[in-house]
Design a protein around this motif. Structure first.
Motif, PDB file in Angstrom:
ATOM      1  N   GLU A   1       0.838  -0.980  -0.006  1.00  0.00           N
ATOM      2  CA  GLU A   1       0.033   0.105  -0.045  1.00  0.00           C
ATOM      3  C   GLU A   1       0.979   1.323  -0.223  1.00  0.00           C
ATOM      4  OE1 GLU A   1      -2.577  -0.894   3.466  1.00  0.00           O
ATOM      5  OE2 GLU A   1      -3.905  -1.989   2.233  1.00  0.00           O
ATOM      6  N   GLU A   2       1.903   1.309   0.572  1.00  0.00           N
ATOM      7  CA  GLU A   2       2.875   2.374   0.891  1.00  0.00           C
ATOM      8  C   GLU A   2       3.325   2.554  -0.568  1.00  0.00           C
ATOM      9  OE1 GLU A   2       5.974   2.328   3.936  1.00  0.00           O
ATOM     10  OE2 GLU A   2       4.589   1.634   5.309  1.00  0.00           O
ATOM     11  N   TYR A   3       3.721   1.356  -1.552  1.00  0.00           N
ATOM     12  CA  TYR A   3       4.394   1.457  -2.585  1.00  0.00           C
ATOM     13  C   TYR A   3       3.744   2.120  -3.622  1.00  0.00           C
ATOM     14  CZ  TYR A   3       8.588  -1.116  -0.663  1.00  0.00           C
ATOM     15  OH  TYR A   3       9.588  -1.431   0.227  1.00  0.00           O
ATOM     16  N   GLU A   4       2.394   1.599  -3.426  1.00  0.00           N
ATOM     17  CA  GLU A   4       1.260   2.039  -4.249  1.00  0.00           C
ATOM     18  C   GLU A   4       0.937   3.732  -4.228  1.00  0.00           C
ATOM     19  OE1 GLU A   4      -2.086  -0.486  -3.290  1.00  0.00           O
ATOM     20  OE2 GLU A   4      -1.579  -1.879  -4.989  1.00  0.00           O
ATOM     21  N   LYS A   5       1.103   3.977  -3.306  1.00  0.00           N
ATOM     22  CA  LYS A   5       0.967   5.595  -2.760  1.00  0.00           C
ATOM     23  C   LYS A   5       2.061   6.228  -3.504  1.00  0.00           C
ATOM     24  CE  LYS A   5      -1.490   5.284   1.466  1.00  0.00           C
ATOM     25  NZ  LYS A   5      -1.283   5.463   3.162  1.00  0.00           N
ATOM     26  N   VAL A   6       3.483   5.841  -3.461  1.00  0.00           N
ATOM     27  CA  VAL A   6       4.530   6.399  -3.980  1.00  0.00           C
ATOM     28  C   VAL A   6       4.635   6.644  -5.422  1.00  0.00           C
ATOM     29  CG1 VAL A   6       7.016   6.137  -4.465  1.00  0.00           C
ATOM     30  CG2 VAL A   6       6.238   5.791  -1.983  1.00  0.00           C
ATOM     31  N   VAL A   7       4.018   5.122  -5.940  1.00  0.00           N
ATOM     32  CA  VAL A   7       3.630   5.349  -7.379  1.00  0.00           C
ATOM     33  C   VAL A   7       2.593   6.167  -7.993  1.00  0.00           C
ATOM     34  CG1 VAL A   7       2.774   3.559  -9.579  1.00  0.00           C
ATOM     35  CG2 VAL A   7       4.270   2.809  -7.786  1.00  0.00           C
ATOM     36  N   ASP A   8       1.498   6.465  -7.205  1.00  0.00           N
ATOM     37  CA  ASP A   8       0.509   7.367  -7.571  1.00  0.00           C
ATOM     38  C   ASP A   8       0.944   8.709  -7.346  1.00  0.00           C
ATOM     39  OD1 ASP A   8      -1.578   5.206  -7.792  1.00  0.00           O
ATOM     40  OD2 ASP A   8      -2.380   5.441  -5.864  1.00  0.00           O
ATOM     41  N   GLU A   9       1.764   9.085  -6.409  1.00  0.00           N
ATOM     42  CA  GLU A   9       2.313  10.205  -6.244  1.00  0.00           C
ATOM     43  C   GLU A   9       3.148  10.729  -7.457  1.00  0.00           C
ATOM     44  OE1 GLU A   9       4.287  10.790  -2.435  1.00  0.00           O
ATOM     45  OE2 GLU A   9       2.369  10.304  -1.516  1.00  0.00           O
ATOM     46  N   LEU A  10       3.966   9.691  -7.719  1.00  0.00           N
ATOM     47  CA  LEU A  10       4.940  10.014  -8.914  1.00  0.00           C
ATOM     48  C   LEU A  10       4.092  10.037 -10.280  1.00  0.00           C
ATOM     49  CD1 LEU A  10       7.710   7.113  -8.072  1.00  0.00           C
ATOM     50  CD2 LEU A  10       7.829   9.762  -8.178  1.00  0.00           C
ATOM     51  N   ARG A  11       3.139   9.314 -10.498  1.00  0.00           N
ATOM     52  CA  ARG A  11       2.374   9.611 -11.491  1.00  0.00           C
ATOM     53  C   ARG A  11       1.763  11.030 -11.527  1.00  0.00           C
ATOM     54  NH1 ARG A  11      -0.513   3.797 -11.578  1.00  0.00           N
ATOM     55  NH2 ARG A  11       1.108   2.600 -12.727  1.00  0.00           N
ATOM     56  N   SER A  12       1.326  11.345 -10.296  1.00  0.00           N
ATOM     57  CA  SER A  12       0.755  12.795 -10.159  1.00  0.00           C
ATOM     58  C   SER A  12       1.665  13.726 -10.562  1.00  0.00           C
ATOM     59  CB  SER A  12       0.028  12.857  -8.947  1.00  0.00           C
ATOM     60  OG  SER A  12      -0.954  12.173  -8.608  1.00  0.00           O
ATOM     61  N   ASP A  13       2.921  13.707 -10.103  1.00  0.00           N
ATOM     62  CA  ASP A  13       4.018  14.618 -10.379  1.00  0.00           C
ATOM     63  C   ASP A  13       4.244  14.531 -11.815  1.00  0.00           C
ATOM     64  OD1 ASP A  13       4.247  15.211  -7.691  1.00  0.00           O
ATOM     65  OD2 ASP A  13       6.183  13.892  -7.354  1.00  0.00           O
TER      66      ASP A  13
ATOM     67  N   SER B   1      17.489  14.178 -14.626  1.00  0.00           N
ATOM     68  CA  SER B   1      17.231  13.330 -13.254  1.00  0.00           C
ATOM     69  C   SER B   1      15.958  14.261 -12.564  1.00  0.00           C
ATOM     70  CB  SER B   1      18.499  13.664 -12.269  1.00  0.00           C
ATOM     71  OG  SER B   1      18.951  14.817 -11.935  1.00  0.00           O
ATOM     72  N   LEU B   2      15.308  13.198 -11.855  1.00  0.00           N
ATOM     73  CA  LEU B   2      14.333  13.559 -11.161  1.00  0.00           C
ATOM     74  C   LEU B   2      14.186  12.827  -9.739  1.00  0.00           C
ATOM     75  CD1 LEU B   2      11.255  15.114 -10.432  1.00  0.00           C
ATOM     76  CD2 LEU B   2      10.270  13.130 -11.508  1.00  0.00           C
ATOM     77  N   VAL B   3      14.526  13.493  -8.761  1.00  0.00           N
ATOM     78  CA  VAL B   3      14.678  13.038  -7.275  1.00  0.00           C
ATOM     79  C   VAL B   3      13.479  13.039  -6.437  1.00  0.00           C
ATOM     80  CG1 VAL B   3      15.900  12.731  -5.474  1.00  0.00           C
ATOM     81  CG2 VAL B   3      17.116  13.241  -7.325  1.00  0.00           C
ATOM     82  N   LYS B   4      12.878  11.880  -6.244  1.00  0.00           N
ATOM     83  CA  LYS B   4      11.607  12.192  -5.453  1.00  0.00           C
ATOM     84  C   LYS B   4      11.955  11.637  -3.925  1.00  0.00           C
ATOM     85  CE  LYS B   4       7.277  12.289  -4.790  1.00  0.00           C
ATOM     86  NZ  LYS B   4       6.254  13.721  -4.673  1.00  0.00           N
ATOM     87  N   ARG B   5      11.867  12.530  -2.860  1.00  0.00           N
ATOM     88  CA  ARG B   5      12.310  12.005  -1.614  1.00  0.00           C
ATOM     89  C   ARG B   5      11.390  11.235  -0.813  1.00  0.00           C
ATOM     90  NH1 ARG B   5      17.574  12.166  -0.074  1.00  0.00           N
ATOM     91  NH2 ARG B   5      18.565  13.986  -1.165  1.00  0.00           N
ATOM     92  N   LYS B   6      11.539  10.462  -0.194  1.00  0.00           N
ATOM     93  CA  LYS B   6      10.535   9.547   0.569  1.00  0.00           C
ATOM     94  C   LYS B   6      11.323   9.230   1.831  1.00  0.00           C
ATOM     95  CE  LYS B   6       6.903   9.879  -1.620  1.00  0.00           C
ATOM     96  NZ  LYS B   6       6.046  10.518  -1.057  1.00  0.00           N
ATOM     97  N   SER B   7      10.363   8.883   2.962  1.00  0.00           N
ATOM     98  CA  SER B   7      11.179   8.649   4.268  1.00  0.00           C
ATOM     99  C   SER B   7      12.094   7.521   4.335  1.00  0.00           C
ATOM    100  CB  SER B   7       9.874   8.473   5.406  1.00  0.00           C
ATOM    101  OG  SER B   7       9.233   7.416   5.110  1.00  0.00           O
ATOM    102  N   ARG B   8      11.704   6.619   3.448  1.00  0.00           N
ATOM    103  CA  ARG B   8      12.404   5.265   3.790  1.00  0.00           C
ATOM    104  C   ARG B   8      13.653   5.088   2.587  1.00  0.00           C
ATOM    105  NH1 ARG B   8       8.427   0.269   5.385  1.00  0.00           N
ATOM    106  NH2 ARG B   8       7.769   1.353   7.333  1.00  0.00           N
ATOM    107  N   PHE B   9      13.439   6.032   1.450  1.00  0.00           N
ATOM    108  CA  PHE B   9      14.397   5.665   0.264  1.00  0.00           C
ATOM    109  C   PHE B   9      14.155   6.691  -0.585  1.00  0.00           C
ATOM    110  CE2 PHE B   9      10.171   3.516  -0.378  1.00  0.00           C
ATOM    111  CZ  PHE B   9       9.798   3.980  -1.785  1.00  0.00           C
ATOM    112  N   ASP B  10      15.030   6.782  -1.510  1.00  0.00           N
ATOM    113  CA  ASP B  10      15.125   7.955  -2.335  1.00  0.00           C
ATOM    114  C   ASP B  10      14.788   6.956  -3.934  1.00  0.00           C
ATOM    115  OD1 ASP B  10      15.659   9.633  -0.762  1.00  0.00           O
ATOM    116  OD2 ASP B  10      17.598   9.733  -1.481  1.00  0.00           O
ATOM    117  N   LEU B  11      13.789   7.583  -4.654  1.00  0.00           N
ATOM    118  CA  LEU B  11      13.862   6.976  -5.907  1.00  0.00           C
ATOM    119  C   LEU B  11      14.440   8.205  -6.956  1.00  0.00           C
ATOM    120  CD1 LEU B  11       9.923   5.968  -6.195  1.00  0.00           C
ATOM    121  CD2 LEU B  11      11.950   4.572  -6.198  1.00  0.00           C
ATOM    122  N   ILE B  12      15.446   7.690  -7.726  1.00  0.00           N
ATOM    123  CA  ILE B  12      16.046   8.337  -8.751  1.00  0.00           C
ATOM    124  C   ILE B  12      16.063   7.915  -9.869  1.00  0.00           C
ATOM    125  CG2 ILE B  12      18.487   9.610  -9.210  1.00  0.00           C
ATOM    126  CD1 ILE B  12      19.219   8.965  -6.454  1.00  0.00           C
TER     127      ILE B  12
END
Length: 128
Positions: free
Chosen positions: A82-94, A108-119
């Motif tokens: 569920e957390e990962y799905e939220k991240v994916v939804d946020e990235l899609r929105s972005d 590059s686009l960096v999306k910061r999250k509390s547990r990890f960074d998606l780069i």
């Protein structure tokens, strides 16, 4: 009518509706699988969400033969998904927001999250 998360059911009611012993509910709480609210007098009150969670525990244990430790793992994995799905939804929105009205530039686009960074990085840009 009460909300899905509003604690309204006593342990005896939940046990009777689900045809289980109240001690089973106490065990689930002891194992950390459910967390019913408490009244000032320390009586357990269960919400509709709690009842659905208990139904899921019963399905996993009775129908699939999963022990309570396994149920805990299943719930942890479900929460991670569920957390990962939220991240994916946020990235899609972005991406949608960035692509509307402006041209999305490669790079590059960096999306910061509390547990990890998606780069996301387009290495073709550096080769120019």
């Amino acid at each position: 009518m009460h909300s899905y998360d509003e604690p309204v059911y006593l342990i005896s009611v939940v046990a009777k509706v689900l045809d289980i012993h109240p001690q089973t509910l106490r065990q689930y709480e002891k194992e950390g699988l459910i967390e019913p609210d408490r009244t000032e007098g320390k009586m357990r009150l269960y919400s509709e969400r709690d009842v659905d969670r208990i139904k899921m525990i019963l399905r996993l244990t009775r129908d699939l033969g999963v022990n309570l430790a396994g149920v805990d793992v299943v719930f942890q994995l479900k929460e991670q998904i569920e957390e990962y799905e939220k991240v994916v939804d946020e990235l899609r929105s972005d991406i949608e927001r960035l692509s509307q009205g402006t041209k999305v530039t490669k790079g590059s686009l960096v999306k910061r999250k509390s547990r990890f960074d998606l780069i996301f990085y387009d290495d073709k840009k550096d080769k120019k």
